[in-house]
Design a protein around this motif. Structure first.
Motif, short mmCIF file in Angstrom:
data_model
loop_
_atom_site.label_atom_id
_atom_site.label_comp_id
_atom_site.label_asym_id
_atom_site.label_seq_id
_atom_site.Cartn_x
_atom_site.Cartn_y
_atom_site.Cartn_z
N ALA A 110 -14.01 43.49 -18.23
CA ALA A 110 -13.58 44.94 -17.51
C ALA A 110 -14.84 45.53 -17.08
N GLN A 111 -15.82 45.62 -17.59
CA GLN A 111 -17.36 45.86 -17.28
C GLN A 111 -17.75 45.09 -15.92
N THR A 112 -17.52 43.75 -15.86
CA THR A 112 -17.82 42.97 -14.92
C THR A 112 -16.93 43.05 -13.63
N ASP A 113 -15.72 43.44 -13.61
CA ASP A 113 -14.96 43.70 -12.56
C ASP A 113 -14.03 44.64 -13.00
N GLU A 114 -14.48 45.87 -12.65
CA GLU A 114 -13.50 46.99 -13.01
C GLU A 114 -12.18 47.26 -12.45
N THR A 115 -11.95 46.20 -11.43
CA THR A 115 -10.43 46.37 -10.76
C THR A 115 -9.77 45.25 -11.20
N LEU A 116 -9.92 44.52 -12.32
CA LEU A 116 -9.44 43.30 -12.81
C LEU A 116 -8.28 43.99 -13.92
N ALA A 117 -7.12 44.03 -13.35
CA ALA A 117 -6.04 44.60 -14.26
C ALA A 117 -5.86 43.81 -15.64
N ALA A 118 -5.93 42.35 -15.51
CA ALA A 118 -5.90 41.72 -16.65
C ALA A 118 -6.69 42.01 -17.66
N ALA A 119 -8.02 42.09 -17.40
CA ALA A 119 -9.02 42.66 -18.51
C ALA A 119 -8.74 43.73 -19.08
N TRP A 120 -8.42 44.70 -18.33
CA TRP A 120 -8.02 46.09 -19.02
C TRP A 120 -6.46 46.13 -19.84
N ASN A 121 -5.71 45.42 -19.47
CA ASN A 121 -4.48 45.24 -20.31
C ASN A 121 -4.74 44.35 -21.21
N ASN A 122 -5.47 43.14 -21.55
CA ASN A 122 -5.60 42.40 -22.49
C ASN A 122 -6.45 43.01 -23.60
N LEU A 123 -7.47 44.00 -22.86
CA LEU A 123 -8.29 44.68 -23.87
C LEU A 123 -7.31 45.61 -24.58
N GLY A 124 -6.34 46.28 -23.80
CA GLY A 124 -5.59 47.36 -24.47
C GLY A 124 -4.57 46.83 -25.67
N VAL A 125 -4.13 45.45 -25.52
CA VAL A 125 -3.46 44.72 -26.42
C VAL A 125 -4.22 44.41 -27.74
N ALA A 126 -5.73 44.18 -27.60
CA ALA A 126 -6.40 43.82 -28.55
C ALA A 126 -6.74 45.14 -29.39
N LEU A 127 -6.79 46.06 -28.67
CA LEU A 127 -7.34 47.50 -29.42
C LEU A 127 -6.24 47.69 -30.08
#
Length: 213
Positions: free
Chosen positions: A81-98
């Protein structure tokens, strides 16, 4: 690459001074500063590189998550998410892991970013629905499941989410019936198909009783 830019900038500066109404000390005259930095093509190349790197990090996070290493998954998803702030999959999967780590406020914040990054993806809204459902906020959960269906009307998990919320809230109505009928067209598991058929009959009977009453 930068030298020609500076030469052109210097030439432009000379022209600016030459047309400053003949006053070398005219402080109102505009100046052109030398321009340095990447070209548009270079910017696009850097973004493409960041996107590829972020996708690889998401894949590594997925692997860690599937193996039960939640902390490693969180680290990789956050880095993606830090590398590409526009990549929705990174934020979505981060949310699931959280969510899995029971860090619910942070999970909802990450999923909100994912939802805004790609409004056409039904998963972030659906996962926000799951988050609220798990915490007992059924009406909020239903709203998120419905938002997921706004993004993708045929998204079966969200259909099940709305139906489940309506059943739990004892508010099955004609809209619920439409969701059940839509789910019947999409569901392939015979057990769930039978459950949906029973729900359809039950809701139809309830609606008939209300009409007769």
């Amino acid at each position: 690459m930068t030298q020609p830019i500076r030469v052109l900038a210097a030439a432009a500066l000379g022209l600016t001074l030459a047309f400053s109404f003949g006053c070398s000390n005219d402080r109102a005259a505009g100046t052109i500063r030398p321009v340095d930095g990447p070209t548009p093509a270079e910017v696009r190349a850097m973004r493409d590189r960041d996107r590829r790197n972020a996708i690889r990090l998401v894949e590594r996070g997925d692997k860690a998550f599937s193996e039960g290493d939640i902390e490693e998954a969180l680290e990789k998803y956050a880095e993606a998410a830090q590398t590409d702030e526009t990549l929705a999959a990174a934020w979505n999967n981060l949310g699931v892991a959280l969510m899995d780590a029971e860090r619910y406020a942070a999970a909802d914040a990450a999923l909100l970013v994912a939802q805004r990054a790609d409004p056409g993806d039904p998963r972030p809204s659906f996962n926000r629905g799951l988050l609220n459902y798990a915490r007992g906020y059924l009406r909020q959960a239903r709203d998120f499941f419905a938002a997921s269906l706004d993004a993708e009307p045929q998204y079966l998990p969200a259909l099940w989410g709305v139906i489940k919320c309506d059943r739990d809230l004892s508010q099955s109505d004609r809209e619920t019936l439409q969701y059940v009928r839509r789910a019947l067209l999409l569901e392939s598991d015979p057990r769930f198909v039978e459950s949906l058929r029973r729900m359809r009959i039950e809701i139809e009977e309830q609606l008939d009783d209300r009409t007769d009453g």
